[in-house]
Design a protein around this motif. Structure first.
Motif, PDB file in Angstrom:
ATOM      1  N   THR A 176       5.298  48.093  31.282  1.00 23.82           N
ATOM      2  CA  THR A 176       3.997  48.637  30.868  1.00 23.82           C
ATOM      3  C   THR A 176       3.539  48.009  29.557  1.00 23.82           C
ATOM      4  OG1 THR A 176       4.432  50.721  31.999  1.00 23.82           O
ATOM      5  CG2 THR A 176       2.766  50.759  30.253  1.00 23.82           C
ATOM      6  N   LYS A 177       4.433  47.909  28.576  1.00 26.16           N
ATOM      7  CA  LYS A 177       4.082  47.311  27.281  1.00 26.16           C
ATOM      8  C   LYS A 177       3.760  45.834  27.436  1.00 26.16           C
ATOM      9  CE  LYS A 177       3.587  47.357  22.829  1.00 26.16           C
ATOM     10  NZ  LYS A 177       2.407  47.945  22.233  1.00 26.16           N
ATOM     11  N   ALA A 178       4.556  45.132  28.227  1.00 26.70           N
ATOM     12  CA  ALA A 178       4.304  43.705  28.462  1.00 26.70           C
ATOM     13  C   ALA A 178       2.940  43.507  29.114  1.00 26.70           C
ATOM     14  CB  ALA A 178       5.407  43.106  29.329  1.00 26.70           C
ATOM     15  N   ASP A 179       2.618  44.335  30.103  1.00 20.50           N
ATOM     16  CA  ASP A 179       1.311  44.231  30.761  1.00 20.50           C
ATOM     17  C   ASP A 179       0.178  44.471  29.769  1.00 20.50           C
ATOM     18  OD1 ASP A 179       2.353  43.567  33.233  1.00 20.50           O
ATOM     19  OD2 ASP A 179       2.270  45.621  34.011  1.00 20.50           O
TER      20      ASP A 179
ATOM     21  N   LEU B 154      12.478  40.035  23.506  1.00 21.91           N
ATOM     22  CA  LEU B 154      11.573  38.949  23.899  1.00 21.91           C
ATOM     23  C   LEU B 154      10.121  39.418  23.817  1.00 21.91           C
ATOM     24  CD1 LEU B 154      13.706  37.557  26.828  1.00 21.91           C
ATOM     25  CD2 LEU B 154      13.240  36.416  24.641  1.00 21.91           C
ATOM     26  N   ASN B 155       9.862  40.648  24.255  1.00 21.32           N
ATOM     27  CA  ASN B 155       8.513  41.204  24.123  1.00 21.32           C
ATOM     28  C   ASN B 155       8.125  41.290  22.645  1.00 21.32           C
ATOM     29  OD1 ASN B 155       6.143  42.639  25.500  1.00 21.32           O
ATOM     30  ND2 ASN B 155       6.743  44.063  23.898  1.00 21.32           N
ATOM     31  N   ASN B 156       9.072  41.692  21.805  1.00 18.93           N
ATOM     32  CA  ASN B 156       8.803  41.777  20.363  1.00 18.93           C
ATOM     33  C   ASN B 156       8.436  40.411  19.781  1.00 18.93           C
ATOM     34  OD1 ASN B 156       9.345  44.505  20.376  1.00 18.93           O
ATOM     35  ND2 ASN B 156      11.409  44.304  19.562  1.00 18.93           N
TER      36      ASN B 156
ATOM     37  N   PHE C 239       4.917  39.857  20.738  1.00 20.78           N
ATOM     38  CA  PHE C 239       4.041  40.778  20.004  1.00 20.78           C
ATOM     39  C   PHE C 239       3.917  40.369  18.534  1.00 20.78           C
ATOM     40  CE2 PHE C 239       3.057  44.819  17.809  1.00 20.78           C
ATOM     41  CZ  PHE C 239       1.825  45.051  18.408  1.00 20.78           C
ATOM     42  N   ALA C 240       4.966  39.752  17.977  1.00 23.75           N
ATOM     43  CA  ALA C 240       4.878  39.263  16.593  1.00 23.75           C
ATOM     44  C   ALA C 240       3.751  38.241  16.466  1.00 23.75           C
ATOM     45  CB  ALA C 240       6.218  38.656  16.160  1.00 23.75           C
TER      46      ALA C 240
ATOM     47  N   GLU D 150       4.516  33.303  27.104  1.00 29.16           N
ATOM     48  CA  GLU D 150       5.817  32.893  27.647  1.00 29.16           C
ATOM     49  C   GLU D 150       6.922  33.890  27.283  1.00 29.16           C
ATOM     50  OE1 GLU D 150       8.827  29.287  26.556  1.00 29.16           O
ATOM     51  OE2 GLU D 150       6.731  28.714  26.884  1.00 29.16           O
ATOM     52  N   TYR D 151       6.979  34.282  26.005  1.00 33.16           N
ATOM     53  CA  TYR D 151       8.018  35.212  25.560  1.00 33.16           C
ATOM     54  C   TYR D 151       7.885  36.566  26.251  1.00 33.16           C
ATOM     55  CZ  TYR D 151       8.201  31.848  21.619  1.00 33.16           C
ATOM     56  OH  TYR D 151       8.272  30.733  20.842  1.00 33.16           O
ATOM     57  N   ILE D 152       6.652  37.068  26.306  1.00 31.41           N
ATOM     58  CA  ILE D 152       6.412  38.381  26.915  1.00 31.41           C
ATOM     59  C   ILE D 152       6.718  38.338  28.410  1.00 31.41           C
ATOM     60  CG2 ILE D 152       4.631  40.099  27.452  1.00 31.41           C
ATOM     61  CD1 ILE D 152       3.310  39.227  24.718  1.00 31.41           C
TER      62      ILE D 152
END
Length: 184
Positions: free
Chosen positions: A167-170, A75-77, A80-81, A137-139
């Motif tokens: 951490t990456k999502a933030d 979902l994070n990916n 990020f896309a 929303e996805y992140i």
């Protein structure tokens, strides 16, 4: 005769149990293969729409595999896309460098205003699934899964991975917040 019937019953039960076990293993192997194929398709695609669709398929397979860590990453990916698409669409790095290097004055103000307008246009994405708000929303959905995982003792083996996801999502959410503030 009773002894033979009892042994036959035990053999039938063992066969049923082992057959069920193998069927479960086969289903798991199929899910892993489908997850890997979706992730590869997302990675290999040049289309942000296709990337997002395949990251969602990968997230769905991870959920069925009971791997919330992988689901959260996918979902994070997807979010990020959209960030990567936005950066390419706006020529973000070069544009921000140009602003940084410009002398203060009317030309710089004009260029900043043009950049803000370009950012606002790019926030709309190429369709309703690729907007910057959808990225948020996805992140946030992936982050929510990771935060839930951190609070779940039965998922203790994944706590380090959940922490990385948060951490990456933030970081991704912070970038989006910054570009939205800049464009205002």
């Amino acid at each position: 005769m009773k002894k033979i019937m009892s042994m036959l019953l035990v053999l039938v039960l063992v066969f049923v149990f082992v057959s069920g076990l193998f069927a479960g293993l086969e289903e798991t192997a199929i899910l892993w293969n489908e997850y890997r194929a979706a992730k590869k398709s997302a990675f290999d695609s040049d289309s942000v729409d296709v990337k997002i669709a395949h990251y969602f398929i990968a997230a769905e397979k991870a959920e069925k595999l009971e791997r919330p860590d992988i689901q959260a990453w996918q979902l994070n990916n997807a979010g990020f896309a959209i960030i990567k698409w936005f950066k390419g669409e706006t020529n973000y790095a070069e544009t921000m460098k140009k602003i940084e290097d410009m002398e203060a004055g009317a030309d710089k103000i004009d260029f900043i205003n043009l950049t803000k307008a370009a950012f606002k246009e790019a926030f709309k994405g190429i369709d309703n699934l690729t907007t910057i708000d959808k990225a948020i929303e996805y992140i946030e959905e992936g982050k929510s899964i990771a935060v839930s995982g951190l609070g779940n003792e039965s998922l203790e083996d994944f706590h380090a991975e959940f922490a990385k996801i948060v951490t990456k999502a933030d970081s991704n959410l912070s970038f989006i917040s910054w570009i939205k503030e800049f464009a205002e």
